[in-house]
Scaffold this motif. Structure first.
Motif, PDB file in Angstrom:
ATOM      1  N   VAL A  66     -24.490  33.796 -42.007  1.00  0.00           N
ATOM      2  CA  VAL A  66     -23.233  33.039 -41.881  1.00  0.00           C
ATOM      3  C   VAL A  66     -22.444  33.342 -40.608  1.00  0.00           C
ATOM      4  CG1 VAL A  66     -20.927  32.764 -42.895  1.00  0.00           C
ATOM      5  CG2 VAL A  66     -22.968  32.482 -44.313  1.00  0.00           C
ATOM      6  N   PRO A  67     -22.266  34.613 -40.189  1.00  0.00           N
ATOM      7  CA  PRO A  67     -21.468  34.842 -38.962  1.00  0.00           C
ATOM      8  C   PRO A  67     -22.050  34.133 -37.738  1.00  0.00           C
ATOM      9  CG  PRO A  67     -21.807  36.890 -40.157  1.00  0.00           C
ATOM     10  CD  PRO A  67     -22.706  35.876 -40.792  1.00  0.00           C
ATOM     11  N   HIS A  68     -23.365  34.139 -37.604  1.00  0.00           N
ATOM     12  CA  HIS A  68     -24.012  33.476 -36.472  1.00  0.00           C
ATOM     13  C   HIS A  68     -23.952  31.956 -36.631  1.00  0.00           C
ATOM     14  CE1 HIS A  68     -25.463  37.494 -35.690  1.00  0.00           C
ATOM     15  NE2 HIS A  68     -26.065  37.509 -36.862  1.00  0.00           N
ATOM     16  N   LEU A  69     -24.072  31.497 -37.851  1.00  0.00           N
ATOM     17  CA  LEU A  69     -24.013  30.060 -38.099  1.00  0.00           C
ATOM     18  C   LEU A  69     -22.661  29.495 -37.701  1.00  0.00           C
ATOM     19  CD1 LEU A  69     -25.689  27.729 -39.256  1.00  0.00           C
ATOM     20  CD2 LEU A  69     -24.747  28.274 -41.512  1.00  0.00           C
ATOM     21  N   ARG A  70     -21.620  30.238 -37.951  1.00  0.00           N
ATOM     22  CA  ARG A  70     -20.272  29.794 -37.562  1.00  0.00           C
ATOM     23  C   ARG A  70     -20.159  29.657 -36.047  1.00  0.00           C
ATOM     24  NH1 ARG A  70     -17.240  33.843 -41.733  1.00  0.00           N
ATOM     25  NH2 ARG A  70     -17.234  32.468 -43.568  1.00  0.00           N
ATOM     26  N   LEU A  71     -20.724  30.617 -35.315  1.00  0.00           N
ATOM     27  CA  LEU A  71     -20.693  30.540 -33.852  1.00  0.00           C
ATOM     28  C   LEU A  71     -21.395  29.275 -33.358  1.00  0.00           C
ATOM     29  CD1 LEU A  71     -21.514  34.202 -32.750  1.00  0.00           C
ATOM     30  CD2 LEU A  71     -19.342  33.004 -32.424  1.00  0.00           C
ATOM     31  N   LEU A  72     -22.565  29.000 -33.910  1.00  0.00           N
ATOM     32  CA  LEU A  72     -23.319  27.831 -33.480  1.00  0.00           C
ATOM     33  C   LEU A  72     -22.629  26.535 -33.878  1.00  0.00           C
ATOM     34  CD1 LEU A  72     -26.896  29.132 -34.365  1.00  0.00           C
ATOM     35  CD2 LEU A  72     -25.905  28.889 -32.081  1.00  0.00           C
ATOM     36  N   GLU A  73     -22.010  26.519 -35.035  1.00  0.00           N
ATOM     37  CA  GLU A  73     -21.293  25.321 -35.472  1.00  0.00           C
ATOM     38  C   GLU A  73     -20.073  25.064 -34.601  1.00  0.00           C
ATOM     39  OE1 GLU A  73     -20.610  26.226 -39.556  1.00  0.00           O
ATOM     40  OE2 GLU A  73     -22.469  25.227 -40.231  1.00  0.00           O
ATOM     41  N   ALA A 104     -24.455  22.990 -21.143  1.00  0.00           N
ATOM     42  CA  ALA A 104     -25.070  24.261 -20.753  1.00  0.00           C
ATOM     43  C   ALA A 104     -24.006  25.343 -20.621  1.00  0.00           C
ATOM     44  CB  ALA A 104     -25.832  24.103 -19.438  1.00  0.00           C
ATOM     45  N   GLY A 105     -22.850  24.977 -20.083  1.00  0.00           N
ATOM     46  CA  GLY A 105     -21.752  25.928 -19.981  1.00  0.00           C
ATOM     47  C   GLY A 105     -21.317  26.430 -21.342  1.00  0.00           C
ATOM     48  N   GLU A 106     -21.277  25.540 -22.314  1.00  0.00           N
ATOM     49  CA  GLU A 106     -20.915  25.939 -23.673  1.00  0.00           C
ATOM     50  C   GLU A 106     -21.961  26.886 -24.250  1.00  0.00           C
ATOM     51  OE1 GLU A 106     -18.239  25.483 -25.279  1.00  0.00           O
ATOM     52  OE2 GLU A 106     -17.217  23.879 -24.186  1.00  0.00           O
ATOM     53  N   ALA A 107     -23.230  26.603 -23.985  1.00  0.00           N
ATOM     54  CA  ALA A 107     -24.295  27.465 -24.497  1.00  0.00           C
ATOM     55  C   ALA A 107     -24.217  28.860 -23.878  1.00  0.00           C
ATOM     56  CB  ALA A 107     -25.656  26.833 -24.217  1.00  0.00           C
ATOM     57  N   LEU A 108     -23.956  28.928 -22.578  1.00  0.00           N
ATOM     58  CA  LEU A 108     -23.824  30.237 -21.935  1.00  0.00           C
ATOM     59  C   LEU A 108     -22.614  30.992 -22.474  1.00  0.00           C
ATOM     60  CD1 LEU A 108     -24.721  29.360 -18.235  1.00  0.00           C
ATOM     61  CD2 LEU A 108     -26.096  30.698 -19.846  1.00  0.00           C
ATOM     62  N   GLY A 109     -21.578  30.247 -22.826  1.00  0.00           N
ATOM     63  CA  GLY A 109     -20.387  30.871 -23.392  1.00  0.00           C
ATOM     64  C   GLY A 109     -20.625  31.474 -24.768  1.00  0.00           C
ATOM     65  N   LEU A 110     -21.742  31.122 -25.361  1.00  0.00           N
ATOM     66  CA  LEU A 110     -22.092  31.659 -26.674  1.00  0.00           C
ATOM     67  C   LEU A 110     -22.586  33.101 -26.589  1.00  0.00           C
ATOM     68  CD1 LEU A 110     -22.892  31.033 -29.753  1.00  0.00           C
ATOM     69  CD2 LEU A 110     -25.131  30.406 -28.828  1.00  0.00           C
ATOM     70  N   VAL A 111     -23.072  33.506 -25.426  1.00  0.00           N
ATOM     71  CA  VAL A 111     -23.785  34.781 -25.319  1.00  0.00           C
ATOM     72  C   VAL A 111     -22.923  35.976 -25.713  1.00  0.00           C
ATOM     73  CG1 VAL A 111     -24.931  36.372 -23.739  1.00  0.00           C
ATOM     74  CG2 VAL A 111     -25.426  33.922 -23.639  1.00  0.00           C
ATOM     75  N   HIS A 112     -21.737  36.101 -25.140  1.00  0.00           N
ATOM     76  CA  HIS A 112     -20.923  37.286 -25.430  1.00  0.00           C
ATOM     77  C   HIS A 112     -20.532  37.385 -26.899  1.00  0.00           C
ATOM     78  CE1 HIS A 112     -20.500  39.095 -21.440  1.00  0.00           C
ATOM     79  NE2 HIS A 112     -20.499  37.868 -20.957  1.00  0.00           N
ATOM     80  N   PRO A 113     -20.000  36.305 -27.506  1.00  0.00           N
ATOM     81  CA  PRO A 113     -19.705  36.431 -28.939  1.00  0.00           C
ATOM     82  C   PRO A 113     -20.947  36.642 -29.796  1.00  0.00           C
ATOM     83  CG  PRO A 113     -19.306  34.178 -28.182  1.00  0.00           C
ATOM     84  CD  PRO A 113     -19.511  35.018 -26.977  1.00  0.00           C
ATOM     85  N   ALA A 114     -22.067  36.056 -29.410  1.00  0.00           N
ATOM     86  CA  ALA A 114     -23.303  36.256 -30.171  1.00  0.00           C
ATOM     87  C   ALA A 114     -23.739  37.713 -30.100  1.00  0.00           C
ATOM     88  CB  ALA A 114     -24.404  35.349 -29.641  1.00  0.00           C
ATOM     89  N   MET A 115     -23.662  38.305 -28.912  1.00  0.00           N
ATOM     90  CA  MET A 115     -24.049  39.702 -28.780  1.00  0.00           C
ATOM     91  C   MET A 115     -23.070  40.612 -29.521  1.00  0.00           C
ATOM     92  SD  MET A 115     -26.860  39.557 -27.102  1.00  0.00           S
ATOM     93  CE  MET A 115     -27.077  37.970 -27.900  1.00  0.00           C
ATOM     94  N   SER A 116     -21.799  40.250 -29.506  1.00  0.00           N
ATOM     95  CA  SER A 116     -20.804  41.043 -30.239  1.00  0.00           C
ATOM     96  C   SER A 116     -21.085  41.010 -31.735  1.00  0.00           C
ATOM     97  CB  SER A 116     -19.394  40.510 -29.968  1.00  0.00           C
ATOM     98  OG  SER A 116     -19.043  40.682 -28.614  1.00  0.00           O
ATOM     99  N   SER A 117     -21.552  39.863 -32.220  1.00  0.00           N
ATOM    100  CA  SER A 117     -21.823  39.746 -33.651  1.00  0.00           C
ATOM    101  C   SER A 117     -23.041  40.561 -34.070  1.00  0.00           C
ATOM    102  CB  SER A 117     -22.032  38.274 -34.029  1.00  0.00           C
ATOM    103  OG  SER A 117     -23.259  37.778 -33.519  1.00  0.00           O
ATOM    104  N   LEU A 118     -23.816  41.017 -33.098  1.00  0.00           N
ATOM    105  CA  LEU A 118     -24.983  41.851 -33.392  1.00  0.00           C
ATOM    106  C   LEU A 118     -24.638  43.329 -33.440  1.00  0.00           C
ATOM    107  CD1 LEU A 118     -27.582  40.087 -31.076  1.00  0.00           C
ATOM    108  CD2 LEU A 118     -27.455  39.922 -33.555  1.00  0.00           C
ATOM    109  N   GLY A 119     -23.394  43.669 -33.133  1.00  0.00           N
ATOM    110  CA  GLY A 119     -22.981  45.062 -33.120  1.00  0.00           C
ATOM    111  C   GLY A 119     -22.926  45.618 -31.709  1.00  0.00           C
ATOM    112  N   GLU A 120     -22.596  46.897 -31.605  1.00  0.00           N
ATOM    113  CA  GLU A 120     -22.408  47.528 -30.298  1.00  0.00           C
ATOM    114  C   GLU A 120     -23.651  47.442 -29.417  1.00  0.00           C
ATOM    115  OE1 GLU A 120     -21.103  51.501 -30.868  1.00  0.00           O
ATOM    116  OE2 GLU A 120     -19.219  50.947 -31.842  1.00  0.00           O
TER     117      GLU A 120
END
Length: 197
Positions: free
Chosen positions: A66-73, A153-169
Motif C-alpha cells: 500500500v505505501p508504494h501503491l499510494r506513491l504511484l497513484e 518523465a519529470g514526474e517519474a524521476l520525481g518519484l525516486v526520492h520518496p520511493a527510496m525513502s519508503s524503503l527505509g534508510e
C-alpha cells in the motif's frame, strides 16, 4: 540494502499500477484488435506471484504494497492524459521508467526471489510499437508527444526520492543508480520513437 519485503512491496505496487493503467488504456483503445492486445498485456501484469512470495516471507502483502501503491497513484493523478496518444505515451514513458526502477531494486534481493518476481511480461515494447507508426507520420503529434513525454518523465524521476525513502534508510544509497537507470532507459525509448528526451 533495503529489505526483501520492502522491495517486493514496491514490485507488487508497480504490477497493480501497470495492470490498472493498461486496462484503462484498453478501454480507450480505438479498435477491437488494440483493445484485446492491451487487455492481454494488462492481465499479464498479474501473472506473477509477488504477493504469494511476500506471504511466504511472513509479510502481509497489503501492508507491504500500500505505501508504494499510494506513491504511484499520486504520480498517475499528476499525469492525467488528455487523449489516446497521450495515454499511450504515458504508459511507455512512466511505465518504462518505473520498470527500470524496479529492476534496480530487484538487484538488491536474493536471486531466488528475483527470479520469481521477474516473471511478468514487460508491456513497454508492445506499447511503443503502437505509438511509433503514428508518430512517424504526423509532425504535430510528434512535437506534442515529445513535450508530453518530457513532462511525465519529470514526474517519474520525481518519484525516486520518496520511493527510496519508503524503503527505509538503506534506500538512500540507491537514489543515484535508480536515477541513472531511469534516465538511460528513458533516453533509449525516446530515441527508438525518434523523439527528443
Amino acid at each position: 540494502m533495503p529489505t526483501t519485503v520492502a522491495v517486493l512491496g514496491f514490485v507488487a505496487a508497480d504490477r497493480l499500477t501497470a495492470f490498472s493503467w493498461l486496462a484503462e488504456d484498453a478501454a480507450h483503445a480505438p479498435d477491437v484488435v488494440t483493445r484485446e492486445s492491451l487487455s492481454r498485456l494488462a492481465a499479464g501484469q498479474l501473472a506473477g506471484d509477488v504477493s504469494a512470495l511476500l506471504a511466504e516471507l511472513g509479510a502481509d502483502p497489503a501492508t507491504a504494497t500500500v505505501p508504494h501503491l499510494r506513491l504511484l497513484e499520486e504520480m498517475g493523478a499528476r499525469t492525467t492524459p488528455s487523449d489516446w496518444w497521450e495515454r499511450l505515451m504515458r504508459s511507455v514513458v512512466v511505465g518504462g521508467m518505473v520498470r527500470d526502477l524496479e529492476t534496480v531494486l530487484l538487484d538488491q534481493v536474493a536471486a531466488v526471489h528475483r527470479a520469481r518476481a521477474a516473471t511478468v511480461p514487460d508491456p513497454v515494447e508492445p506499447m511503443a510499437d503502437l505509438l511509433a507508426p503514428a508518430i512517424g507520420g504526423d509532425e504535430r503529434l510528434r512535437a506534442r508527444l515529445a513535450l508530453w513525454g518530457r513532462r511525465v518523465a519529470g514526474e517519474a524521476l520525481g518519484l525516486v526520492h520518496p520511493a527510496m525513502s519508503s524503503l527505509g534508510e538503506d534506500g538512500a544509497g540507491l537514489v543515484a543508480p535508480a536515477l541513472s537507470a531511469m534516465s538511460g532507459g528513458h533516453a533509449r525509448r525516446m530515441d527508438r520513437l525518434r523523439l527528443t528526451a
